[in-house]
Write a protein that holds these residues in place. Structure first.
Motif, mmCIF file in Angstrom:
data_model
loop_
_atom_site.group_PDB
_atom_site.id
_atom_site.type_symbol
_atom_site.label_atom_id
_atom_site.label_comp_id
_atom_site.label_asym_id
_atom_site.label_seq_id
_atom_site.Cartn_x
_atom_site.Cartn_y
_atom_site.Cartn_z
ATOM 1 N N ASP A 1 0.877 -1.349 -0.180
ATOM 2 C CA ASP A 1 -0.198 0.264 -0.046
ATOM 3 C C ASP A 1 1.413 1.439 -0.030
ATOM 4 N N MET A 2 1.158 1.692 -1.041
ATOM 5 C CA MET A 2 1.980 3.233 -1.292
ATOM 6 C C MET A 2 1.474 4.325 -0.346
ATOM 7 N N ALA A 3 -0.051 4.597 0.186
ATOM 8 C CA ALA A 3 -0.157 5.013 0.928
ATOM 9 C C ALA A 3 0.153 4.765 2.062
ATOM 10 N N GLU A 4 1.091 3.938 2.709
ATOM 11 C CA GLU A 4 1.511 4.019 4.018
ATOM 12 C C GLU A 4 2.822 4.587 3.868
ATOM 13 N N HIS A 5 3.412 4.691 2.869
ATOM 14 C CA HIS A 5 5.163 4.930 2.655
ATOM 15 C C HIS A 5 5.106 6.764 2.304
ATOM 16 N N LEU A 6 4.171 7.102 2.034
ATOM 17 C CA LEU A 6 3.816 8.490 1.933
ATOM 18 C C LEU A 6 3.646 9.314 3.431
ATOM 19 N N THR A 7 5.054 9.978 3.915
ATOM 20 C CA THR A 7 5.018 10.444 5.297
ATOM 21 C C THR A 7 5.188 12.015 5.234
ATOM 22 N N SER A 8 5.584 11.993 4.066
ATOM 23 C CA SER A 8 6.017 13.292 4.061
ATOM 24 C C SER A 8 5.707 13.940 2.728
ATOM 25 N N ASP A 9 5.303 15.776 2.957
ATOM 26 C CA ASP A 9 5.742 16.368 1.458
ATOM 27 C C ASP A 9 6.166 15.998 0.675
ATOM 28 N N GLU A 10 7.969 15.869 0.944
ATOM 29 C CA GLU A 10 8.495 15.423 0.352
ATOM 30 C C GLU A 10 8.306 13.944 -0.704
ATOM 31 N N ASP A 11 7.910 13.089 0.098
ATOM 32 C CA ASP A 11 7.817 12.100 -0.792
ATOM 33 C C ASP A 11 6.159 11.811 -1.553
ATOM 34 N N ILE A 12 5.800 12.566 -0.993
ATOM 35 C CA ILE A 12 4.506 13.196 -1.996
ATOM 36 C C ILE A 12 4.927 13.458 -3.447
ATOM 37 N N ALA A 13 5.611 14.440 -3.055
ATOM 38 C CA ALA A 13 6.105 15.332 -3.611
ATOM 39 C C ALA A 13 6.745 14.492 -5.103
#
Length: 99
Positions: free
Chosen positions: A14-26
């Motif tokens: 689940d990719m959502a579990e690894h998107l923990t910061s704004d930088e990760d999301i960007a």
């Protein structure tokens, strides 16, 4: 002796579990945009919305939770105004650059 592992026994990614910061999301969003696949973009926005909280993003975008899940499921082709509303709710902006 090596023990065999069944694919059905592997944990689901689940990719959502690894998107923990704004930088990760960007970074994730930039990689997805480079793929030039609208359905992949919709799914990635769904991953990001789940990481941030689907209910919160739905409220901020003016969409119902159900409509948001439907628009951002894998394989979906949401309208541009939906993508734009979700991006605004997520605090991200799509920009154009010369290739």
């Amino acid at each position: 002796m090596t023990q065999k592992i069944k694919v059905s026994e592997l944990p689901e990614f689940d990719m959502a579990e690894h998107l923990t910061s704004d930088e990760d999301i960007a970074q994730y969003l930039a990689l997805v945009i480079d793929e030039n696949d609208p359905a992949l973009l919709a799914a990635a926005l769904g991953d990001i919305a789940r990481a941030r909280g689907m209910t919160q993003i739905a409220q901020a975008s003016g969409l119902t939770r159900e409509a948001l899940y439907k628009a951002l499921r894998p394989g979906a082709q949401p309208r541009f105004d939906t993508v734009q509303r979700v991006c605004t709710a997520l605090g991200v902006r799509l920009t154009a650059v010369l290739a």
